[in-house]
Write an enzyme that holds these catalytic residues in place. Structure first.
Site, PDB file in Angstrom:
ATOM      1  N   LYS A   1       0.863  -1.180   0.000  1.00  0.00           N
ATOM      2  CA  LYS A   1       0.000   0.000   0.000  1.00  0.00           C
ATOM      3  C   LYS A   1       0.902   1.233   0.000  1.00  0.00           C
ATOM      4  O   LYS A   1       1.935   1.249   0.691  1.00  0.00           O
ATOM      5  CB  LYS A   1      -0.889  -0.021   1.248  1.00  0.00           C
TER       6      LYS A   1
ATOM      7  N   SER B   1      -9.736   2.290   3.115  1.00  0.00           N
ATOM      8  CA  SER B   1      -8.831   2.986   2.222  1.00  0.00           C
ATOM      9  C   SER B   1      -7.865   2.069   1.459  1.00  0.00           C
ATOM     10  O   SER B   1      -7.266   2.521   0.486  1.00  0.00           O
ATOM     11  CB  SER B   1      -8.011   3.981   3.042  1.00  0.00           C
TER      12      SER B   1
ATOM     13  N   SER C   1     -10.123  -0.097   7.257  1.00  0.00           N
ATOM     14  CA  SER C   1      -9.495   0.052   5.935  1.00  0.00           C
ATOM     15  C   SER C   1      -8.845  -1.200   5.364  1.00  0.00           C
ATOM     16  O   SER C   1      -8.459  -1.215   4.199  1.00  0.00           O
ATOM     17  CB  SER C   1      -8.461   1.176   5.980  1.00  0.00           C
TER      18      SER C   1
END
Lengths: 484, 482
Positions: A76, A151, A175
């Site tokens: 990420k 997210s 997330s």
């Protein structure tokens, strides 16, 4: 090859069926060919990946190597990667190349993984739909008109689209779990302090926790083995041995008591999601687990408490982005104030600005007690709910999200509706407990997830339950339509 | 109408740790800009603070030295404001739970009395960097070497009532923190900086509105700033005005203070607990161990100096309060063998010179060993006190060891009794009239008349004759003529 799990890739590399360079080339080619459809990557690190793969192949040839040596993953874009741009999904850090790596990145590198690239995300991890990214929204591979969740939507979509077998992610209020549920994969948010936060760009420091995403519980366990551990660079990381999370995956779960919170099945829950969740619970019962109805009476307060605490911490954490030392600086600032105001106004997106404003407001003189202090009291009550529940049950289970993936723009005008998508996931962050999501059905041809919440440091048992479920279900191995 | 001044101090004291409070970067003073600022000090994204245990130990050491209660659980808060020298956009400090709680310090006033100044608390925090305004053509440079240097901010109660008391308190604390080794005390480098809170009131009335003057980094500036501020406030009130609560900034170049911001413009710092740092938990055993490791405190040293060196209370105070001065004195005394004389020199000639040249004793160009060697020449009568002062001046200017200077300048005192007797004889022979007068004078008047002869003899010896010896020989010879 892209349909193989991390464990299968590791076995194939070990058996010499293919080399790391071959696997890496295969995934890189797939990303290039297909990611225009999903926008799940912000940066592809082809050259570096192939170099890492070549090294991994040499190491494997030279002798015994860690399980993950030579398997490709993605990070990420919230994890700092030495020499590779780390944007956090923001214009603010579009030009930011850190001179250091996150501990998570280093731990995985030490195991010999190959990094394909950096995945898309909501700006500064603030969002539940991946619509707030400066690099454009990520599309859900199951339904490209729909959001992948957020997210960590880039990591989840990349795994669902078979562009990477696994990825790192972070979870501040859901997330990891919410995008895992919406994209039909498995993701785990560890106990707060289990995984180092060093080099992980902070959103809300007391809630942020890094964790793995993959297709199966077994793969998640393999990833967590490398990611977890004490780090003396993170004062909130916990000094405690890391067990082998793959060791007890197959353990019998009969006799395990699973608490089913009544508050997680109330108003707002999609009936089909509820059905899929109850079917999964029934399956666990069939394997010998005992279901027990429990109450987490302060659940309804978790979203309001979270949306005070997380923005409050974020308002301070994001102050360092001021245009003076790195990141975006406006053109020709007239003076200091102008530089601060325009740099931040021009480089932060609306959702980030909204949360900075909320946070600054909640902390300001005259409001602190009514908001921040009150929210911290609620946080303690929520934690106590869980502590008392775990006196009676070994684990808690319920839906990960109230609904399957929604369409782009569906909640764009209504931040509160968006925030409510995290209603079942937020409480675990407030309590610091581990939570995971695993695929348990399809609603309108869109995946939904079963959430498991464990006691502190009980990730091993959660992975055991998830793995047992995945032995008798195939939701986790289903492929989004159109993906070969 | 009598006005009473009320003063409280906040003292920022840099702790003498090797590395910063939350990072491993060096705290050494004077490095090239931004060479001692690591990723944490620069507030790079994803970096996290880790508390320096040595900073905790030093803060606790200060606490036990002033007999304060120690916060066994203390914690850090974030103080939010934007400024270029504050990389994170917040300062990590202790608001709710400081590490040092109530304590007290006794100060000695000029009239010999003692006054107790209460310490409200002292907390740990990080220093900010520095803005550099020169050489950047309309822009400002930032040096983050200082960012993250550990500080304790010592907050007093408003227990002082004059600039002199405030200075006495500040000096006392300075001596204390240097004595216990937690601060280098280098004021010129900003190791200790004062904010003064000043208000005035008529005796017996409620406290007046206070102002805070920041940025005072010497005792002299502090004293001047307080004197000026007290005058300003009294003038304001006597002219029918009111003191506004405000923060004022002192300019050391112009010796004036100006208003920086009013109460209404004050920042809302939006303090909240720092989520990156766990509360600091220490136990009583830790505190006891720190207490046991305390070096001799100035108070105890003062008593020891009066007892074992038989110094006056005043001399003992001057010599014992500052650890460097105390060490200098003790070395000098033991090497020259005369504590009283050593004390006179250290508090007299040496102190005057340090003061006039604005030099700290740590940087004194004349070492204690050298001063002791000089004093030894007074004791063995090689030179007179007066000559010794000249030699000292030469030593200060770097001319070398005392013996070499005495030799080079031909300052050796003539103590050869034969030579002195010869000179006395010569002067008596050539001063028949004065000798006659002496013989005829009343006995009581005679001692006064010796001055003439001594003067002549000293002149003849070019000042090098041992005056005591001259006196003795002269008296003996004149009296023989009676």
């Amino acid at each position: 090859m892209h349909n193989l799990t991390l464990a299968e890739l590791s076995a194939g590399l070990g058996a010499g069926e293919f080399s790391s360079v071959e696997v890496t080339r295969h995934f890189l080619a797939r990303i290039k060919r297909l990611d225009a459809n999903y926008n799940s990557f912000i940066t592809i690190t082809e050259e570096q990946a192939l170099a890492q793969a070549a090294v991994a192949d040499q190491q494997r040839a030279a002798g015994s190597v860690p399980a993950l040596c030579g398997v490709p993953i993605a990070h990420k874009d919230i994890f700092c990667t030495d020499g590779v741009r780390t944007s956090c999904g923001s214009k603010m850090l579009d030009n930011f190349v850190p001179p250091y790596s996150a501990t998570v990145v280093e731990n995985l590198a030490a195991a010999g993984v190959v990094v394909l690239g950096k995945t898309n995300m909501d700006e500064f991890a603030m969002g539940s739909s991946n619509e707030t990214s400066y690099y454009g929204p990520v599309k859900n591979p199951w339904h490209t008109d729909c959001v992948p969740g957020g997210s960590s939507g880039g990591s989840a979509a990349a795994i669902a689209a078979r562009l990477t077998p696994a990825a790192t992610a972070t979870d501040t209020g859901g997330s990891i779990r919410q995008p895992a549920a919406l994209c039909g994969i498995t993701g785990l948010k560890p106990t707060y302090g289990r995984v180092s936060r060093w080099g992980m760009i902070a959103f809300a420091s007391s809630l942020d926790q890094g964790g793995p995403m993959a297709r199966t519980a077994e793969d998640v366990a393999l990833m967590l083995n490398q990611m977890a551990g004490f780090d003396n660079k993170d004062s909130t990381s916990i000094e405690r041995d890391v067990p082998d999370y793959t060791a007890n995956l197959n353990q019998d779960i009969s006799g395990l008591t699973i608490g089913v919170p009544e508050e997680y099945f109330g108003e707002g829950l999609n009936p089909l999601t509820e059905q899929a969740t109850r079917d999964a619970l029934a399956e666990l019962e069939k394997q010998g687990a005992k279901l027990k109805s429990i109450s987490l009476p302060h659940s309804h307060l978790s979203v309001p408490a979270y949306y005070v605490i997380a923005p409050a911490e974020a308002s301070a954490n994001l102050s360092r982005f001021d245009g003076s030392r790195y990141g975006y600086r406006c053109e020709n600032p007239a003076d200091l104030r102008d530089m601060y105001m325009r740099s931040r106004s021009e480089a932060f997106g609306d959702e980030v600005k909204r949360r900075i404003l909320i946070g600054a407001y909640c902390l300001s003189a005259g409001y602190y007690d009514a908001y921040y202090n009150k929210a911290m009291q609620v946080r303690r009550l929520i934690k106590e709910d869980f502590v008392s529940a775990f006196n009676d049950v070994d684990m808690i289970a319920g839906p990960t999200c109230p609904n399957p993936a929604f369409e782009f723009g569906a909640k764009g005008d209504d931040p509160v509706a968006m925030y409510l998508e995290d209603i079942y996931t937020i409480a675990t962050n407030l309590a610091g407990l581990p939570g995971m999501s695993l695929p348990c059905g399809l609603v309108d041809d869109k995946p939904v997830g079963l959430q498991l919440i464990g006691n502190y440091f009980d990730e091993g048992r959660m992975l055991n339950v998830a793995h047992r479920y995945q032995q008798v279900s195939d939701w986790h191995s289903r492929c989004a339509p159109g993906i070969d | 109408m009598t006005w009473e001044t009320v003063i409280g101090l906040e003292i920022h004291t840099q702790l003498a740790t090797k590395t910063k409070i939350f990072s491993g970067a060096s705290t050494e003073f004077g490095a090239a800009p931004n060479t001692q600022a690591c990723a944490i000090d620069l507030a790079m994204p994803g970096t996290l603070p880790v508390l320096n245990a040595e900073a905790v130990r030093m803060a606790v050491m200060f606490g036990v030295a002033i007999d304060a209660e120690i916060g066994l659980i203390s914690s850090f808060d974030r103080k939010n404001y934007f400024y270029p020298d504050l990389p994170k956009g917040y300062q990590t400090t202790q608001l709710e739970r400081p590490i040092v709680l109530e304590g007290a310090v006794d100060i000695q006033l000029d009239d010999g009395s003692t006054k107790t100044v209460r310490i409200h608390h002292a907390h740990l925090e990080e220093d900010a960097g520095k803005s550099l305004h020169e050489d950047f053509h309309g822009m400002s440079g930032i040096d983050l070497n200082r960012a993250g240097t550990p500080l304790i901010e010592i907050v007093s109660e408003p227990d002082m009532n004059s600039p002199e008391e405030a200075v006495a308190f500040a000096k006392k604390l300075h001596a204390l923190v240097v004595s216990i080794g937690i601060c280098d005390g280098e004021m010129a480098q900003g190791s200790m900086r004062f904010d003064v809170n000043v208000s005035v009131r008529k005796k017996g009335e409620e406290l007046g509105t206070r102002t805070e003057t920041k940025n005072l980094n010497s005792f002299r500036f502090m004293e001047r700033a307080i004197v000026q501020e007290v005058e300003r406030q009294i003038d304001l009130i006597e002219d029918g005005g009111k003191v506004k609560q405000e923060t004022r900034l002192y300019d050391g170049d112009t010796h004036t203070a100006r208003s920086m911001r009013s109460k209404e413009e004050a920042n809302d710092y939006r303090y909240f607990p720092c989520p990156d740092l766990l509360p600091v938990e220490i136990d009583q055993a830790y505190v006891d161990a720190v207490r046991a490791s305390l070096p001799e405190l100035p108070e105890a040293r003062r008593a020891r100096f009066t007892d074992s060196y038989e110094l006056s209370a005043y001399d003992a105070g001057v010599l014992a309060d500052d650890v460097a001065t105390a060490a200098y004195f003790e070395t000098t005394a033991s090497q020259c063998g005369d504590a009283k004389l050593a004390a006179n020199w250290v508090t007299g000639e040496l102190a005057a010179r340090l003061n006039s040249d604005d030099v700290l004793i740590q940087h004194c160009p004349v070492s204690a060993e050298q001063l002791a060697a000089l004093i030894a020449r007074i004791i063995d009568k090689t030179i007179s006190n007066k000559m010794a002062r000249e030699v000292f001046g030469a030593m200060w200017e770097g001319e070398g060891e005392p013996d070499a200077i005495i030799e080079a300048r031909g300052l050796k005192q003539v103590s050869d009794s034969g030579a002195i007797e010869g000179m006395v004889d010569e002067v008596i022979a050539s001063s028949a009239k004065q000798v006659e007068n002496y013989r005829n004078a009343d006995e009581a008047k005679r001692p006064k008349m010796l001055g003439y002869f001594v003067g002549q003899i000293m002149k003849a010896s070019k000042g090098q004759a041992n005056p005591q010896q001259v006196n003795e020989v002269l008296l003996q010879k004149l009296n023989a003529l009676l």
